[in-house]
Design an enzyme around this catalytic site. Structure first.
Site, PDB file in Angstrom:
ATOM      1  CG  ASP A 184      -1.607  -1.352   1.378  1.00 38.94           C
ATOM      2  OD1 ASP A 184      -2.409  -1.689   0.501  1.00 38.94           O
ATOM      3  OD2 ASP A 184      -1.319  -2.082   2.354  1.00 38.94           O
ATOM      4  CG  HIS A 190      -3.336  -5.177   3.531  1.00 38.44           C
ATOM      5  ND1 HIS A 190      -2.910  -4.391   2.488  1.00 38.44           N
ATOM      6  CD2 HIS A 190      -3.747  -6.334   2.964  1.00 38.44           C
ATOM      7  CE1 HIS A 190      -3.048  -5.048   1.350  1.00 38.44           C
ATOM      8  NE2 HIS A 190      -3.561  -6.226   1.609  1.00 38.44           N
TER       9      HIS A 190
HETATM   10  P1  NAI Z   1      -2.298 -18.288  -4.026  1.00 48.38           P
HETATM   11  O1  NAI Z   1      -3.656 -18.858  -3.843  1.00 48.38           O
HETATM   12  O2  NAI Z   1      -1.687 -18.233  -5.392  1.00 48.38           O
HETATM   13  O3  NAI Z   1      -1.264 -19.078  -3.101  1.00 48.38           O
HETATM   14  C1  NAI Z   1      -1.529 -19.374  -1.772  1.00 48.38           C
HETATM   15  C2  NAI Z   1      -0.766 -20.643  -1.443  1.00 48.38           C
HETATM   16  O4  NAI Z   1      -0.870 -20.859  -0.041  1.00 48.38           O
HETATM   17  C3  NAI Z   1      -1.310 -21.880  -2.154  1.00 48.38           C
HETATM   18  O5  NAI Z   1      -0.255 -22.526  -2.834  1.00 48.38           O
HETATM   19  C4  NAI Z   1      -1.843 -22.730  -0.982  1.00 48.38           C
HETATM   20  O6  NAI Z   1      -1.676 -24.114  -1.223  1.00 48.38           O
HETATM   21  C5  NAI Z   1      -0.965 -22.242   0.158  1.00 48.38           C
HETATM   22  N1  NAI Z   1      -1.506 -22.515   1.486  1.00 48.38           N
HETATM   23  C6  NAI Z   1      -2.794 -22.486   1.900  1.00 48.38           C
HETATM   24  N2  NAI Z   1      -2.886 -22.869   3.189  1.00 48.38           N
HETATM   25  C7  NAI Z   1      -1.626 -23.109   3.605  1.00 48.38           C
HETATM   26  C8  NAI Z   1      -1.082 -23.575   4.830  1.00 48.38           C
HETATM   27  N3  NAI Z   1      -1.865 -23.837   5.875  1.00 48.38           N
HETATM   28  N4  NAI Z   1       0.251 -23.731   4.916  1.00 48.38           N
HETATM   29  C9  NAI Z   1       1.040 -23.494   3.845  1.00 48.38           C
HETATM   30  N5  NAI Z   1       0.587 -23.084   2.652  1.00 48.38           N
HETATM   31  C10 NAI Z   1      -0.743 -22.892   2.536  1.00 48.38           C
HETATM   32  O7  NAI Z   1      -2.358 -16.846  -3.367  1.00 48.38           O
HETATM   33  P2  NAI Z   1      -1.342 -15.616  -3.520  1.00 48.38           P
HETATM   34  O8  NAI Z   1      -1.775 -14.797  -4.667  1.00 48.38           O
HETATM   35  O9  NAI Z   1       0.046 -16.132  -3.489  1.00 48.38           O
HETATM   36  O10 NAI Z   1      -1.681 -14.781  -2.211  1.00 48.38           O
HETATM   37  C11 NAI Z   1      -1.394 -15.275  -0.922  1.00 48.38           C
HETATM   38  C12 NAI Z   1      -2.019 -14.384   0.142  1.00 48.38           C
HETATM   39  O11 NAI Z   1      -1.459 -13.077   0.101  1.00 48.38           O
HETATM   40  C13 NAI Z   1      -3.531 -14.181  -0.010  1.00 48.38           C
HETATM   41  O12 NAI Z   1      -4.099 -14.275   1.291  1.00 48.38           O
HETATM   42  C14 NAI Z   1      -3.645 -12.759  -0.506  1.00 48.38           C
HETATM   43  O13 NAI Z   1      -4.880 -12.183  -0.141  1.00 48.38           O
HETATM   44  C15 NAI Z   1      -2.500 -12.121   0.219  1.00 48.38           C
HETATM   45  N6  NAI Z   1      -2.038 -10.833  -0.308  1.00 48.38           N
HETATM   46  C16 NAI Z   1      -1.645  -9.880   0.587  1.00 48.38           C
HETATM   47  C17 NAI Z   1      -1.183  -8.661   0.180  1.00 48.38           C
HETATM   48  C18 NAI Z   1      -0.764  -7.620   1.182  1.00 48.38           C
HETATM   49  O14 NAI Z   1      -0.453  -6.499   0.744  1.00 48.38           O
HETATM   50  N7  NAI Z   1      -0.722  -7.869   2.488  1.00 48.38           N
HETATM   51  C19 NAI Z   1      -1.089  -8.333  -1.257  1.00 48.38           C
HETATM   52  C20 NAI Z   1      -1.481  -9.418  -2.127  1.00 48.38           C
HETATM   53  C21 NAI Z   1      -1.948 -10.619  -1.651  1.00 48.38           C
END
Ligand code: NAI
Length: 325
Positions: free
Chosen positions: A157, A185
């Protein structure tokens, strides 16, 4: 000394954008060898193995090993840095309580595993949403780790706000200092231009009030949704980049005369209830975040900070009611 970096959700899209940069030395610096530990759920371990093969194929000089596991105790064993990216996304029809409970089932056990297995100097950055409250859940499951080591990411952000302002004023981002993101966030976050400086002038005085209120704040706060709309997938490379920036500055310090934004446990500063993990203007000195003190908060900013902090209080109360903290 080799630093062990544990990345959860390693097979996800942020993981894919993040791991190569960690392994190349951008997280900690070109003098620090790293060992990667990839934590995934069982169904995604194979995909994580594929990413590990590609990491091998880069022959990164600083990369001293890769472990892959679906067991948090193993994945966090001896970890110095934990990047908690994997989370349960909100799916259609899911209420907030369901979302918090599902994430409690991830971040509670991971917090305990960090408490019991990580190195004494462990630093935790939560990226997975709802990031601030997930960090609160993990922290309360880790009573032996100093609370200040649990942080959540608002650096994306912050970087978005820098870029929007730079575009508006037609200046390079390097001309801008003292940007602040306050609060959660989420769409209630408050990007504050009243302390931001551009070439020695206060940013809020260089832009029209209407632009600040009706364009800048909503554009920054809703940028994540705009990326999904355009790309058909959520921000990944920019989120990974922000995670790199956050940990890099935490470990190496923020530049003199500037600050950044990070969600850190409140010490009560600026009326934010103690213990909430809320975004503040912060500097990093000697490997510790310090909240910048003494800023005057005008009525416009106060109202917006209070609204975002109010949302964090509601999330905290909801996870407390669910017995997650
Ligand atoms: P994604 O769906 O591509 O990847 C998430 C991964 O986490 C998947 O491979 C899944 O198998 C794994 N996962 C789920 N539960 C798990 C567990 N208990 N232990 C280990 N791995 C686990 O999602 P992406 O795009 O990589 O985003 C990840 C997170 O980041 C989402 O929650 C998203 O909302 C968040 N995010 C946060 C931002 C921020 O600025 N704070 C910015 C963009 C995304």
């Amino acid at each position: 000394m080799t630093v062990k970096v544990t990345v959860t959700g390693a097979a996800g899209q942020i993981g894919y954008a993040l791991l190569f940069r960690v392994a190349s030395g951008q997280l900690l610096g070109a003098d620090t060898p790293v060992k990667l530990s990839l934590l995934e759920i069982p169904q995604a371990v194979k995909a994580a193995e594929g990413t590990a093969m590609e990491l091998d194929d880069c022959a990164f000089p600083l990369l001293r090993g890769i472990e892959i596991s679906d067991d948090p105790a193993r994945a966090f064993d001896g970890a110095n840095v934990a990047l908690l990216v994997g989370a349960r996304p909100r799916t259609k029809g899911m209420e907030r309580g369901d979302l918090l409970e599902a994430n409690g089932g991830i971040f509670g056990p991971q917090g305990r595993a960090i408490n019991d297995n990580a190195a004494d100097d462990i630093r935790v950055l939560v990226v997975g949403n709802p990031a601030n409250t997930n960090a609160l859940i993990a922290r309360s499951a880790a009573p032996d780790v100093p609370a200040e080591r649990f942080t959540a990411m608002t650096r994306l952000d912050h970087n978005r706000a820098l870029s929007q302002l730079a575009g508006k004023l037609s200046v390079p981002v390097t001309e801008i200092s003292k940007m602040t993101i306050w609060g959660n966030h989420s769409a209630t976050q408050y990007p504050d231009l009243f302390h931001t400086e551009v070439g020695g002038k206060v940013a809020a005085e260089l832009v029209e009030e209407e632009w600040l209120r009706d364009t800048f704040i909503p554009t920054v706060a809703k940028r994540g949704a705009a990326i999904i709309e355009a790309r058909g997938a959520s921000s990944a490379a920019s989120a990974a980049n922000a995670a790199i920036d956050h940990v890099h500055d935490w470990v190496n310090g923020t530049p003199e005369g500037d600050w950044t934004s990070a969600a850190v446990p409140s010490d009560g500063s600026y009326g934010v209830p103690e213990g909430l993990i809320s975004s503040f203007p912060v500097v990093s000195r000697n490997g510790r975040w310090e909240i910048v003190q003494g800023l005057e908060i005008d009525a416009f900013s106060r109202e917006r900070i209070d609204a975002s902090v109010g949302e964090l209080v509601e999330e905290r109360d909801a996870v407390k009611a669910l017995g997650l903290i």
